[in-house]
Write a protein that holds these residues in place. Sequence first.
Motif, PDB file in Angstrom:
ATOM      1  N   ILE A 136       0.850  -1.292   0.049  1.00 34.01           N
ATOM      2  CA  ILE A 136      -0.107  -0.011  -0.236  1.00 34.01           C
ATOM      3  C   ILE A 136       0.993   1.262   0.016  1.00 34.01           C
ATOM      4  O   ILE A 136       1.617   1.250   0.854  1.00 34.01           O
ATOM      5  N   GLY A 137       0.543   2.127  -0.904  1.00 30.19           N
ATOM      6  CA  GLY A 137       1.415   3.415  -0.919  1.00 30.19           C
ATOM      7  C   GLY A 137       0.567   4.512  -0.061  1.00 30.19           C
ATOM      8  O   GLY A 137      -0.719   4.609   0.098  1.00 30.19           O
ATOM      9  N   MET A 138       1.449   5.352   0.584  1.00 31.38           N
ATOM     10  CA  MET A 138       0.846   6.484   1.412  1.00 31.38           C
ATOM     11  C   MET A 138       1.630   7.722   1.045  1.00 31.38           C
ATOM     12  O   MET A 138       2.883   7.738   0.547  1.00 31.38           O
ATOM     13  N   HIS A 139       1.040   8.730   1.350  1.00 34.89           N
ATOM     14  CA  HIS A 139       1.427  10.104   0.902  1.00 34.89           C
ATOM     15  C   HIS A 139       0.875  11.032   1.990  1.00 34.89           C
ATOM     16  O   HIS A 139      -0.352  11.315   2.058  1.00 34.89           O
ATOM     17  N   GLN A 140       1.832  11.533   2.896  1.00 36.54           N
ATOM     18  CA  GLN A 140       1.434  12.515   3.912  1.00 36.54           C
ATOM     19  C   GLN A 140       1.456  13.755   3.312  1.00 36.54           C
ATOM     20  O   GLN A 140       2.308  14.151   2.691  1.00 36.54           O
ATOM     21  N   MET A 141       0.404  14.599   3.756  1.00 38.55           N
ATOM     22  CA  MET A 141       0.400  15.981   3.224  1.00 38.55           C
ATOM     23  C   MET A 141      -0.069  17.074   4.560  1.00 38.55           C
ATOM     24  O   MET A 141      -1.104  16.838   5.141  1.00 38.55           O
ATOM     25  N   ALA A 142       0.861  17.855   4.717  1.00 39.80           N
ATOM     26  CA  ALA A 142       0.594  19.099   5.488  1.00 39.80           C
ATOM     27  C   ALA A 142      -0.294  20.203   5.049  1.00 39.80           C
ATOM     28  O   ALA A 142      -0.562  21.150   5.469  1.00 39.80           O
ATOM     29  N   GLY A 143      -0.043  20.054   3.530  1.00 38.33           N
ATOM     30  CA  GLY A 143      -0.683  21.265   2.649  1.00 38.33           C
ATOM     31  C   GLY A 143      -2.165  21.131   2.574  1.00 38.33           C
ATOM     32  O   GLY A 143      -2.778  20.752   1.770  1.00 38.33           O
ATOM     33  N   PHE A 144      -2.878  21.611   3.748  1.00 39.04           N
ATOM     34  CA  PHE A 144      -4.359  21.580   3.665  1.00 39.04           C
ATOM     35  C   PHE A 144      -4.628  22.784   4.647  1.00 39.04           C
ATOM     36  O   PHE A 144      -3.835  23.269   5.344  1.00 39.04           O
ATOM     37  N   ASP A 145      -5.864  23.202   4.470  1.00 36.08           N
ATOM     38  CA  ASP A 145      -6.490  24.441   5.263  1.00 36.08           C
ATOM     39  C   ASP A 145      -7.079  23.759   6.697  1.00 36.08           C
ATOM     40  O   ASP A 145      -8.096  22.891   6.558  1.00 36.08           O
ATOM     41  N   PRO A 146      -6.499  23.950   7.952  1.00 37.92           N
ATOM     42  CA  PRO A 146      -7.282  23.292   8.945  1.00 37.92           C
ATOM     43  C   PRO A 146      -8.637  23.449   9.339  1.00 37.92           C
ATOM     44  O   PRO A 146      -9.118  22.832  10.004  1.00 37.92           O
ATOM     45  N   GLU A 158      -9.128  20.372  21.504  1.00 39.70           N
ATOM     46  CA  GLU A 158      -8.168  19.099  22.142  1.00 39.70           C
ATOM     47  C   GLU A 158      -7.700  18.415  21.100  1.00 39.70           C
ATOM     48  O   GLU A 158      -6.772  17.532  21.196  1.00 39.70           O
ATOM     49  N   LEU A 159      -8.194  18.430  19.591  1.00 37.66           N
ATOM     50  CA  LEU A 159      -7.551  17.726  18.604  1.00 37.66           C
ATOM     51  C   LEU A 159      -7.036  18.378  17.587  1.00 37.66           C
ATOM     52  O   LEU A 159      -7.538  19.510  16.969  1.00 37.66           O
ATOM     53  N   ASP A 160      -5.709  18.262  17.186  1.00 35.94           N
ATOM     54  CA  ASP A 160      -4.938  19.114  16.459  1.00 35.94           C
ATOM     55  C   ASP A 160      -4.757  18.113  15.016  1.00 35.94           C
ATOM     56  O   ASP A 160      -4.142  17.135  15.016  1.00 35.94           O
ATOM     57  N   PRO A 161      -5.291  18.785  13.992  1.00 30.11           N
ATOM     58  CA  PRO A 161      -5.216  18.106  12.515  1.00 30.11           C
ATOM     59  C   PRO A 161      -3.859  18.468  12.133  1.00 30.11           C
ATOM     60  O   PRO A 161      -3.397  19.476  11.839  1.00 30.11           O
ATOM     61  N   VAL A 162      -3.228  17.264  12.054  1.00 28.87           N
ATOM     62  CA  VAL A 162      -1.538  17.395  11.685  1.00 28.87           C
ATOM     63  C   VAL A 162      -1.358  17.113  10.345  1.00 28.87           C
ATOM     64  O   VAL A 162      -0.904  17.944   9.497  1.00 28.87           O
ATOM     65  N   VAL A 163      -1.806  16.046   9.688  1.00 33.67           N
ATOM     66  CA  VAL A 163      -1.494  15.785   8.138  1.00 33.67           C
ATOM     67  C   VAL A 163      -2.936  14.835   7.799  1.00 33.67           C
ATOM     68  O   VAL A 163      -3.675  14.313   8.549  1.00 33.67           O
TER      69      VAL A 163
END
Length: 198
Positions: A136-146, A158-163
């Motif tokens: 399985i291939g994965m690709h993490q992305m910080a490039g989003f609008d939280p 209390e929940l921080d969206p990170v990737v």
Amino acid sequence: MSMDTAGAPFRLGEDRRTDVPVHAAIAGRYSTRAFAERPVAPEHLDLLLEAARWAPSAFNEQPWRFIQAVQGTPGHQALAEALHTSNRVWASHAPVLLLALARTRLARNGEVNNYARYDLGQAVGLMTVQATLLGIGMHQMAGFDPQPVRDGFALGEELDPVVIIALGYPGEGPYLSEHLRAREHNRTTRIPRSEIVR
Ligand SMILES: Cc1cc2nc3c(=O)[nH]c(=O)nc-3n(C[C@H](O)[C@H](O)[C@H](O)COP(=O)(O)O)c2cc1C
């Protein structure tokens, strides 16, 4: 063995030109953009989350949380829409989008957990190893609008969206532009060990 190719994208588990024999589950990982249309088997998704679950964490707080969304669901659409355009153009085609969250406060006393993101990163790191073993291939992305993610999924303080993580079985990725297709065919490099340790 080096497999730089002009034609086919390299495969998960392939050698990545390490000078010492790192396991293929580590050296053969790459951030995938070209996914097959095939849905990810539910038992494979469970294995990925189980791998994350067994990561070490400060005080064994296990501050990682995930929201998984399969293609065709409102959750998938919401995550895809939150991505920066450069990511959305390809990641919206991923069979699964996974939002990785860090619980920012310690359950034990409500204090800020300074290691929450560190621990989440370890959990995702283990997940990438398990994913490579499963093909399985994965690709993490910080490039989003939280903010829309916070609002849309009612995350609270209390929940921080990170990737956001795009994942699926590697495939042709017919949706890729020429530029991105070329990048899919190229391996990333690393600074030498001598520069990261002394
Ligand atoms: C925290 C984090 C954020 C990232 N954000 C993005 C992103 O927004 N878009 C993207 O295309 N790649 C993103 N990446 C992927 C990196 O660019 C990639 O891991 C790096 O170039 C090394 O390539 P490799 O993973 O194929 O070895 C991110 C990776 C991490 C760990």
